[in-house]
Motif scaffolding. Sequence first.
Motif, PDB file in Angstrom:
ATOM      1  N   LYS A   1       0.948  -1.177   0.075  1.00  0.00           N
ATOM      2  CA  LYS A   1      -0.165  -0.100  -0.044  1.00  0.00           C
ATOM      3  C   LYS A   1       0.875   1.221  -0.116  1.00  0.00           C
ATOM      4  CE  LYS A   1      -4.029  -2.177   0.508  1.00  0.00           C
ATOM      5  NZ  LYS A   1      -5.003  -1.881  -0.490  1.00  0.00           N
ATOM      6  N   LYS A   2       1.992   1.158   0.824  1.00  0.00           N
ATOM      7  CA  LYS A   2       2.624   2.455   1.017  1.00  0.00           C
ATOM      8  C   LYS A   2       4.382   2.127   0.934  1.00  0.00           C
ATOM      9  CE  LYS A   2       3.226   6.543   3.912  1.00  0.00           C
ATOM     10  NZ  LYS A   2       2.882   7.116   5.443  1.00  0.00           N
ATOM     11  N   TYR A   3       5.078   2.823   0.123  1.00  0.00           N
ATOM     12  CA  TYR A   3       6.495   2.611   0.143  1.00  0.00           C
ATOM     13  C   TYR A   3       7.192   3.871   0.334  1.00  0.00           C
ATOM     14  CZ  TYR A   3      11.107   1.516  -1.922  1.00  0.00           C
ATOM     15  OH  TYR A   3      12.395   1.303  -2.092  1.00  0.00           O
ATOM     16  N   GLU A   4       8.118   4.023   1.030  1.00  0.00           N
ATOM     17  CA  GLU A   4       8.894   5.356   1.352  1.00  0.00           C
ATOM     18  C   GLU A   4      10.338   4.661   1.669  1.00  0.00           C
ATOM     19  OE1 GLU A   4       7.925   7.322   4.738  1.00  0.00           O
ATOM     20  OE2 GLU A   4       5.654   8.158   3.544  1.00  0.00           O
TER      21      GLU A   4
ATOM     22  N   ILE B   1       7.517   0.158   4.428  1.00  0.00           N
ATOM     23  CA  ILE B   1       6.274  -0.357   3.669  1.00  0.00           C
ATOM     24  C   ILE B   1       5.355  -0.707   4.553  1.00  0.00           C
ATOM     25  CG2 ILE B   1       7.911  -1.214   1.982  1.00  0.00           C
ATOM     26  CD1 ILE B   1       7.305  -4.036   3.183  1.00  0.00           C
ATOM     27  N   GLU B   2       4.050  -0.355   3.941  1.00  0.00           N
ATOM     28  CA  GLU B   2       2.804  -0.871   4.608  1.00  0.00           C
ATOM     29  C   GLU B   2       1.960  -2.008   3.607  1.00  0.00           C
ATOM     30  OE1 GLU B   2       0.221   2.594   5.730  1.00  0.00           O
ATOM     31  OE2 GLU B   2       1.909   3.445   6.941  1.00  0.00           O
TER      32      GLU B   2
ATOM     33  N   ARG C   1       3.159  -3.300   8.678  1.00  0.00           N
ATOM     34  CA  ARG C   1       4.148  -2.664   8.376  1.00  0.00           C
ATOM     35  C   ARG C   1       5.533  -3.411   8.579  1.00  0.00           C
ATOM     36  NH1 ARG C   1       1.473   2.170  11.688  1.00  0.00           N
ATOM     37  NH2 ARG C   1       2.900   1.472  13.165  1.00  0.00           N
TER      38      ARG C   1
END
Length: 85
Positions: free
Chosen positions: A9-12, A22-23, A70
């Motif tokens: 869902k999310k990457y930084e 990550i999520e 996460r």
Amino acid sequence: MGAIDIEFKKYEEDEDIKRKEIEFCLSFEGSIPSRKDILNEISVCYGSSPELVFLEKLRTVRGKKMANGRARIYEDVKTLKKYER
């Protein structure tokens, strides 16, 4: 072990600490996968070693074969040990 499907869902990227954050949403069949299986699946997706993945959080979704989580992926073991317990 049943099938595991991970949707990220999310990457930084944290350049200062040299880690990826990550999520994800995890879908599974049967019982919830083991921590080892989840770490292996994440490491394969990101081309990393399972020893460099830290699973910060994993919460199941009530009444469904799903979990939200996460994780952080480090470049080396020394950095992982510096920031994680």
